[in-house]
Design an enzyme around this catalytic site. Structure first.
Site, PDB file in Angstrom:
ATOM      1  N   ARG A   1      10.149  38.616  33.119  1.00 54.22           N
ATOM      2  CA  ARG A   1       9.837  37.154  33.168  1.00 54.22           C
ATOM      3  C   ARG A   1       9.202  36.796  34.404  1.00 54.22           C
ATOM      4  O   ARG A   1       9.700  37.376  35.593  1.00 54.22           O
ATOM      5  CB  ARG A   1      11.083  36.601  32.795  1.00 54.22           C
TER       6      ARG A   1
ATOM      7  N   ASP B   1      15.641  37.845  17.667  1.00 51.68           N
ATOM      8  CA  ASP B   1      16.396  36.837  16.985  1.00 51.68           C
ATOM      9  C   ASP B   1      15.779  36.141  15.742  1.00 51.68           C
ATOM     10  O   ASP B   1      16.317  35.439  14.968  1.00 51.68           O
ATOM     11  CB  ASP B   1      16.328  35.670  18.145  1.00 51.68           C
TER      12      ASP B   1
ATOM     13  N   ARG C   1      21.052  32.198  20.409  1.00 52.44           N
ATOM     14  CA  ARG C   1      21.053  31.017  20.758  1.00 52.44           C
ATOM     15  C   ARG C   1      20.603  29.999  19.831  1.00 52.44           C
ATOM     16  O   ARG C   1      21.444  28.734  19.890  1.00 52.44           O
ATOM     17  CB  ARG C   1      20.463  30.765  22.101  1.00 52.44           C
TER      18      ARG C   1
HETATM   19  P1  ATP Z   1      12.652  35.999  24.373  1.00 49.90           P
HETATM   20  O1  ATP Z   1      12.394  35.473  22.822  1.00 49.90           O
HETATM   21  O2  ATP Z   1      13.353  37.393  24.611  1.00 49.90           O
HETATM   22  O3  ATP Z   1      13.095  34.955  25.424  1.00 49.90           O
HETATM   23  P2  ATP Z   1      10.129  35.123  25.175  1.00 49.90           P
HETATM   24  O4  ATP Z   1       8.788  35.685  25.327  1.00 49.90           O
HETATM   25  O5  ATP Z   1      10.433  33.832  24.677  1.00 49.90           O
HETATM   26  O6  ATP Z   1      11.138  36.258  24.799  1.00 49.90           O
HETATM   27  P3  ATP Z   1      10.323  33.920  28.114  1.00 49.90           P
HETATM   28  O7  ATP Z   1      11.062  34.125  29.093  1.00 49.90           O
HETATM   29  O8  ATP Z   1      10.487  32.565  27.367  1.00 49.90           O
HETATM   30  O9  ATP Z   1      10.438  35.026  26.864  1.00 49.90           O
HETATM   31  O10 ATP Z   1       8.715  33.954  28.329  1.00 49.90           O
HETATM   32  C1  ATP Z   1       8.327  35.094  29.168  1.00 49.90           C
HETATM   33  C2  ATP Z   1       7.172  34.777  30.061  1.00 49.90           C
HETATM   34  O11 ATP Z   1       6.148  34.216  29.486  1.00 49.90           O
HETATM   35  C3  ATP Z   1       7.579  33.926  31.228  1.00 49.90           C
HETATM   36  O12 ATP Z   1       8.370  34.598  32.239  1.00 49.90           O
HETATM   37  C4  ATP Z   1       6.266  33.348  31.682  1.00 49.90           C
HETATM   38  O13 ATP Z   1       5.624  34.465  32.619  1.00 49.90           O
HETATM   39  C5  ATP Z   1       5.409  33.346  30.531  1.00 49.90           C
HETATM   40  N1  ATP Z   1       5.212  31.968  30.087  1.00 49.90           N
HETATM   41  C6  ATP Z   1       6.224  31.248  29.388  1.00 49.90           C
HETATM   42  N2  ATP Z   1       5.947  30.104  29.142  1.00 49.90           N
HETATM   43  C7  ATP Z   1       4.823  29.907  29.783  1.00 49.90           C
HETATM   44  C8  ATP Z   1       4.032  28.685  29.879  1.00 49.90           C
HETATM   45  N3  ATP Z   1       4.469  27.439  29.608  1.00 49.90           N
HETATM   46  N4  ATP Z   1       2.950  29.121  30.986  1.00 49.90           N
HETATM   47  C9  ATP Z   1       2.566  30.030  31.428  1.00 49.90           C
HETATM   48  N5  ATP Z   1       3.408  31.311  31.021  1.00 49.90           N
HETATM   49  C10 ATP Z   1       4.772  31.157  30.303  1.00 49.90           C
END
Ligand code: ATP
Length: 328
Positions: A76, A132, A176
């Site tokens: 992340r 999920d 969640r």
């Molecule tokens: P999971 O479902 O496992 O949480 P995810 O892809 O939703 O996976 P996140 O931690 O929400 O995981 O997002 C991964 C990465 O995407 C973040 O650490 C960030 O680098 C990038 N990211 C998320 N939101 C934004 C945003 N609004 N602008 C730019 N980058 C973003």
């Protein structure tokens, strides 16, 4: 006319899930099949900012179709949330000759991809990788089927000890915001009650249901609880509450935790990953961008990233009814 794509970057981002490796393999080999170069980007967006890259050919993805986790690592990245970070990441891709990007991850990762596309007019394509199953535009995300099988396997084992000691077990599973794992694995493993974020069953109903099940002759019970259940109590508080009201029960809690994310992907996830990877690369080569590839009624489909991020794949309410009937 869109620019001809000669090199595609691929990364995994957010929480890892089984099937991500199979998707990387598919992206790399589809690129090779079409004579396009492929660049592996380590540690998600953070690796993009730091230029942590590796050229990948069909032989660099040997023997990974069966492996959980992600060989590209995941991360992340706070820095990618800033414009400065994204400018660095974009410059690194341009320097490496990358013309388009495949992002394997969840809705946060897709939001990052969408912002990146908007700011730099850079072609992006998303592949849903999260256990999920909470992403709109696909009936299955990568890793979900494997996680279901892992959870069912664990509950089967818990049931052995529950029935030997006449115990009531609360089993907490991941989810969640979405109860897909709890609901489907709960039915698959024969749980008496399933508590999910989408539905507030209420403590009275839960008590009543457990009393009924005891009165009907059941000597042990399994209650599956999604971590985001709406009753406002965590699984340990639930245990305390039920213990106070039903002292005759010997109650235990089992939190399955991160084991649900690991393990060798199921056949379903491997096939899904292979199909989605092919579609992601071929769609980019056709000049499409800003979509997520998913599967709906066994057809591989494209959903605009914006919709995939905002929507949620809904719970099948009929499954709740089936669960009720099965616990008669
Ligand atoms: P999971 O479902 O496992 O949480 P995810 O892809 O939703 O996976 P996140 O931690 O929400 O995981 O997002 C991964 C990465 O995407 C973040 O650490 C960030 O680098 C990038 N990211 C998320 N939101 C934004 C945003 N609004 N602008 C730019 N980058 C973003």
């Amino acid at each position: 006319m869109s620019k001809t794509i000669k090199k595609i970057g691929v990364l995994t981002s957010g929480g890892d899930s089984p099937g991500m490796n199979a998707a990387i393999r598919s992206v790399v080999r589809t690129c090779a099949f079409h004579g396009v170069e492929c660049l592996g980007i380590y540690r998600g967006y953070q690796g993009m900012i730091e230029g942590d890259f590796k050229e990948m050919g069909p032989r660099s993805v040997n023997n990974i179709v069966n492996k959980g986790g992600t060989i590209l690592k995941s991360a992340r990245s706070k820095e990618f949330m800033t414009k400065e970070g994204r400018i660095k990441a974009h410059q690194n891709l341009v320097n490496a000759g990358v013309d388009a990007l495949v992002v394997i991850g969840g809705d946060g990762s897709f939001t990052g991809a969408e912002v990146f596309n908007e700011e730099f007019d850079f072609p992006v394509m998303g592949i849903p990788g999260t256990i999920d199953n909470d992403i709109f535009g696909t009936s299955h995300t990568l890793g979900y089927d494997t996680a279901l099988n892992t959870v069912v396997d664990c509950i089967d084992k818990i049931r052995d000890t529950a029935s030997s000691h006449n115990r009531l077990f609360f089993v907490e599973v991941m989810g969640r915001d979405a109860g897909h794992i709890a609901l489907n694995a709960g039915i698959g493993a024969g749980a008496e009650e399933i508590l999910i974020p989408e539905e507030d069953l209420g403590l009275d109903r839960l008590l009543e249901s457990l009393q009924k099940s005891k009165a009907s002759g059941k000597s042990s019970s399994i209650v599956v609880v999604a971590e985001g259940d709406k009753m406002g109590k965590n699984v340990f508080e639930l245990k305390d509450y039920i213990e106070q009201h039903l002292p005759e029960y010997d109650i235990r809690v089992s939190v399955l935790g991160h084991m649900q994310r690991g393990g060798s992907p199921s056949c379903f996830d491997r096939v899904l990953a292979s199909r989605l990877g092919v579609k992601a690369v071929e769609s980019l080569l056709e000049g499409k961008s800003n979509y997520m590839v998913g599967i709906l009624q066994d057809v591989v489909t494209l959903t605009p990233l914006e919709q995939a991020i905002k929507g949620h794949y809904p719970i099948d309410l009929e499954l709740l009814r089936v669960s009720d009937i099965m616990s008669t």
